[in-house]
Motif scaffolding. Structure first.
Motif, PDB file in Angstrom:
ATOM      1  N   TYR A 148       0.848  -1.193   0.000  1.00  0.00           N
ATOM      2  CA  TYR A 148       0.000   0.000   0.000  1.00  0.00           C
ATOM      3  C   TYR A 148       0.883   1.242   0.000  1.00  0.00           C
ATOM      4  O   TYR A 148       1.957   1.256   0.611  1.00  0.00           O
ATOM      5  CB  TYR A 148      -0.908   0.022   1.236  1.00  0.00           C
ATOM      6  N   LEU A 149       0.424   2.283  -0.693  1.00  0.00           N
ATOM      7  CA  LEU A 149       1.069   3.589  -0.593  1.00  0.00           C
ATOM      8  C   LEU A 149       0.386   4.354   0.531  1.00  0.00           C
ATOM      9  O   LEU A 149      -0.846   4.467   0.553  1.00  0.00           O
ATOM     10  CB  LEU A 149       0.939   4.373  -1.897  1.00  0.00           C
ATOM     11  N   VAL A 150       1.192   4.880   1.455  1.00  0.00           N
ATOM     12  CA  VAL A 150       0.675   5.605   2.610  1.00  0.00           C
ATOM     13  C   VAL A 150       1.263   7.007   2.615  1.00  0.00           C
ATOM     14  O   VAL A 150       2.471   7.188   2.384  1.00  0.00           O
ATOM     15  CB  VAL A 150       1.052   4.866   3.920  1.00  0.00           C
ATOM     16  N   ALA A 151       0.427   8.012   2.833  1.00  0.00           N
ATOM     17  CA  ALA A 151       0.905   9.391   2.903  1.00  0.00           C
ATOM     18  C   ALA A 151       1.924   9.535   4.021  1.00  0.00           C
ATOM     19  O   ALA A 151       1.724   9.047   5.135  1.00  0.00           O
ATOM     20  CB  ALA A 151      -0.276  10.335   3.128  1.00  0.00           C
ATOM     21  N   ASP A 152       3.041  10.203   3.709  1.00  0.00           N
ATOM     22  CA  ASP A 152       4.113  10.404   4.680  1.00  0.00           C
ATOM     23  C   ASP A 152       4.689  11.803   4.482  1.00  0.00           C
ATOM     24  O   ASP A 152       5.654  11.989   3.746  1.00  0.00           O
ATOM     25  CB  ASP A 152       5.206   9.343   4.498  1.00  0.00           C
ATOM     26  N   GLY A 153       4.080  12.794   5.121  1.00  0.00           N
ATOM     27  CA  GLY A 153       4.500  14.184   4.921  1.00  0.00           C
ATOM     28  C   GLY A 153       4.200  14.623   3.501  1.00  0.00           C
ATOM     29  O   GLY A 153       3.066  14.527   3.036  1.00  0.00           O
ATOM     30  N   ASP A 154       5.241  15.065   2.800  1.00  0.00           N
ATOM     31  CA  ASP A 154       5.079  15.510   1.410  1.00  0.00           C
ATOM     32  C   ASP A 154       5.297  14.372   0.422  1.00  0.00           C
ATOM     33  O   ASP A 154       5.333  14.612  -0.795  1.00  0.00           O
ATOM     34  CB  ASP A 154       6.076  16.645   1.107  1.00  0.00           C
ATOM     35  N   SER A 155       5.487  13.179   0.913  1.00  0.00           N
ATOM     36  CA  SER A 155       5.746  12.051   0.024  1.00  0.00           C
ATOM     37  C   SER A 155       4.830  10.882   0.390  1.00  0.00           C
ATOM     38  O   SER A 155       3.830  11.047   1.085  1.00  0.00           O
ATOM     39  CB  SER A 155       7.223  11.639   0.109  1.00  0.00           C
TER      40      SER A 155
ATOM     41  N   LYS B 183       5.066   6.495   1.357  1.00  0.00           N
ATOM     42  CA  LYS B 183       5.911   5.357   1.673  1.00  0.00           C
ATOM     43  C   LYS B 183       5.141   4.072   1.429  1.00  0.00           C
ATOM     44  O   LYS B 183       3.906   4.068   1.376  1.00  0.00           O
ATOM     45  CB  LYS B 183       6.411   5.420   3.113  1.00  0.00           C
ATOM     46  N   VAL B 184       5.881   2.982   1.283  1.00  0.00           N
ATOM     47  CA  VAL B 184       5.269   1.679   1.073  1.00  0.00           C
ATOM     48  C   VAL B 184       5.012   1.022   2.420  1.00  0.00           C
ATOM     49  O   VAL B 184       5.883   0.991   3.287  1.00  0.00           O
ATOM     50  CB  VAL B 184       6.180   0.775   0.213  1.00  0.00           C
ATOM     51  N   SER B 185       3.804   0.509   2.574  1.00  0.00           N
ATOM     52  CA  SER B 185       3.437  -0.224   3.782  1.00  0.00           C
ATOM     53  C   SER B 185       2.894  -1.587   3.379  1.00  0.00           C
ATOM     54  O   SER B 185       2.266  -1.727   2.322  1.00  0.00           O
ATOM     55  CB  SER B 185       2.378   0.543   4.576  1.00  0.00           C
ATOM     56  N   PHE B 186       3.154  -2.581   4.203  1.00  0.00           N
ATOM     57  CA  PHE B 186       2.676  -3.926   3.895  1.00  0.00           C
ATOM     58  C   PHE B 186       1.465  -4.304   4.750  1.00  0.00           C
ATOM     59  O   PHE B 186       1.017  -5.437   4.751  1.00  0.00           O
ATOM     60  CB  PHE B 186       3.816  -4.928   4.064  1.00  0.00           C
ATOM     61  N   THR B 187       0.947  -3.314   5.476  1.00  0.00           N
ATOM     62  CA  THR B 187      -0.307  -3.476   6.201  1.00  0.00           C
ATOM     63  C   THR B 187      -1.228  -2.319   5.816  1.00  0.00           C
ATOM     64  O   THR B 187      -0.767  -1.201   5.573  1.00  0.00           O
ATOM     65  CB  THR B 187      -0.088  -3.464   7.727  1.00  0.00           C
ATOM     66  N   CYS B 188      -2.516  -2.594   5.737  1.00  0.00           N
ATOM     67  CA  CYS B 188      -3.476  -1.576   5.319  1.00  0.00           C
ATOM     68  C   CYS B 188      -3.723  -0.589   6.457  1.00  0.00           C
ATOM     69  O   CYS B 188      -4.219  -0.962   7.523  1.00  0.00           O
ATOM     70  CB  CYS B 188      -4.783  -2.243   4.890  1.00  0.00           C
ATOM     71  N   ALA B 189      -3.345   0.682   6.234  1.00  0.00           N
ATOM     72  CA  ALA B 189      -3.491   1.715   7.258  1.00  0.00           C
ATOM     73  C   ALA B 189      -4.624   2.676   6.886  1.00  0.00           C
ATOM     74  O   ALA B 189      -5.091   2.715   5.753  1.00  0.00           O
ATOM     75  CB  ALA B 189      -2.177   2.486   7.404  1.00  0.00           C
ATOM     76  N   ARG B 190      -5.064   3.487   7.861  1.00  0.00           N
ATOM     77  CA  ARG B 190      -6.173   4.418   7.624  1.00  0.00           C
ATOM     78  C   ARG B 190      -5.820   5.477   6.584  1.00  0.00           C
ATOM     79  O   ARG B 190      -6.678   5.936   5.840  1.00  0.00           O
ATOM     80  CB  ARG B 190      -6.560   5.101   8.939  1.00  0.00           C
ATOM     81  N   ASN B 191      -4.557   5.880   6.566  1.00  0.00           N
ATOM     82  CA  ASN B 191      -4.148   6.913   5.608  1.00  0.00           C
ATOM     83  C   ASN B 191      -3.614   6.308   4.313  1.00  0.00           C
ATOM     84  O   ASN B 191      -2.845   6.930   3.590  1.00  0.00           O
ATOM     85  CB  ASN B 191      -3.094   7.830   6.228  1.00  0.00           C
TER      86      ASN B 191
ATOM     87  N   ILE C  72       1.026  -3.497  -6.113  1.00  0.00           N
ATOM     88  CA  ILE C  72       2.001  -4.582  -6.033  1.00  0.00           C
ATOM     89  C   ILE C  72       3.401  -3.977  -5.950  1.00  0.00           C
ATOM     90  O   ILE C  72       3.760  -3.121  -6.763  1.00  0.00           O
ATOM     91  CB  ILE C  72       1.918  -5.515  -7.257  1.00  0.00           C
ATOM     92  N   PHE C  73       4.176  -4.432  -4.942  1.00  0.00           N
ATOM     93  CA  PHE C  73       5.549  -3.951  -4.769  1.00  0.00           C
ATOM     94  C   PHE C  73       6.521  -5.023  -5.242  1.00  0.00           C
ATOM     95  O   PHE C  73       6.429  -6.181  -4.837  1.00  0.00           O
ATOM     96  CB  PHE C  73       5.827  -3.611  -3.302  1.00  0.00           C
ATOM     97  N   PHE C  74       7.458  -4.620  -6.127  1.00  0.00           N
ATOM     98  CA  PHE C  74       8.506  -5.506  -6.624  1.00  0.00           C
ATOM     99  C   PHE C  74       9.845  -5.037  -6.046  1.00  0.00           C
ATOM    100  O   PHE C  74      10.361  -3.975  -6.420  1.00  0.00           O
ATOM    101  CB  PHE C  74       8.556  -5.473  -8.156  1.00  0.00           C
ATOM    102  N   LYS C  75      10.381  -5.830  -5.144  1.00  0.00           N
ATOM    103  CA  LYS C  75      11.622  -5.449  -4.459  1.00  0.00           C
ATOM    104  C   LYS C  75      12.842  -5.838  -5.275  1.00  0.00           C
ATOM    105  O   LYS C  75      12.898  -6.910  -5.874  1.00  0.00           O
ATOM    106  CB  LYS C  75      11.676  -6.132  -3.086  1.00  0.00           C
ATOM    107  N   GLU C  76      13.842  -4.944  -5.276  1.00  0.00           N
ATOM    108  CA  GLU C  76      15.094  -5.255  -5.945  1.00  0.00           C
ATOM    109  C   GLU C  76      15.777  -6.431  -5.262  1.00  0.00           C
ATOM    110  O   GLU C  76      15.789  -6.535  -4.034  1.00  0.00           O
ATOM    111  CB  GLU C  76      16.039  -4.048  -5.907  1.00  0.00           C
TER     112      GLU C  76
END
Length: 228
Positions: free
Chosen positions: A157-164, A166-174, A180-184
């Motif tokens: 999930y993409l989660v709001a983090d200030g002006d950017s 971040k990726v989260s692997f749990t579903c948050a309110r924000n 889908i995240f593909f890790k290097e």
């Protein structure tokens, strides 16, 4: 309106199934079809109904649809909820469309599977002897335009983090967007790419140490809509 192809005695079918290599196969088919000036079709077969596809599979389907439209493919065919063996379905489609050439990806099959189940390629040759086959070697991992190599995608999930974001692997309110995240491969950090659907289009952002490197690439007002 589609342009009438010059050669109707040739027609190409690309068979794709669940994975990042589908784009490579489709582009290979388009290159051949352009050289022959003939129709190009894409086929995917799945035993599950379309509405039961997981997020990753649905994402690939949307990508393939967009690519088919971009490349002016004659038809993108989805045979979902299909209980028959794939070779039977491929044979039916190939016969109905007067296909003369089929492109498939090289399948990973153990020697034991080949002995007990038979080679997938041999089954196809037996079922469809009237076409030419092109078997394309496929990479195990995804390669992007910068030739980075990524692991199998996981739901994130993409989660709001200030002006950017971040990726989260749990579903948050924000949570802003599910995708889908593909890790290097070979990194201890959450570096890679995040793919998600927004307004029926596939989007992709680069992730560096868990943060989106360019927040402007995230669409304004992106919804909570899942890519399921």
């Amino acid at each position: 309106m589609k342009r009438v192809k010059g050669r109707m005695d040739e027609s190409i079918l690309v068979c794709v199934y669940y994975g990042p290599n589908g784009e490579r196969l489709i582009r290979r088919g388009h290159k051949m079809a352009s050289m022959l000036d003939c129709p190009l079709y894409i086929l995917t077969v799945d035993p599950l109904p379309y509405d039961a596809f997981d997020a990753e599979k649905s994402g690939y389907i949307e990508q393939w649809k967009d690519l088919a439209e971009e490349l002016d493919v004659e038809e993108f065919i989805i045979r979902d909820n299909e209980k028959r063996p794939s070779p039977k379905v491929i044979k039916e489609v190939a016969h109905g469309l007067n296909i003369t050439q089929i492109i498939i990806g090289q399948t990973a099959q153990s020697r034991w599977e080949e002995i007990t189940k038979g080679s997938f390629m041999n089954v196809l040759l037996k079922e469809i002897p009237f076409v030419d086959f092109h078997v394309v070697s496929v990479a195990r991992y995804i390669k992007d335009e910068e030739d980075g190599i990524f692991e199998k995608g996981v739901r994130a999930y993409l989660v709001a983090d200030g002006d950017s974001y971040k990726v989260s692997f749990t579903c948050a309110r924000n949570m802003c967007q599910e995708g889908i995240f593909f890790k290097e491969i070979g990194t201890d950090f959450d570096n890679g790419i995040f793919k998600f659907m927004h307004n029926n289009k596939m989007h992709q952002v680069h992730i560096q140490e868990n943060l989106v490197t360019d927040p402007t690439q995230v669409p304004d007002g992106c919804s909570l809509k899942s890519i399921r």
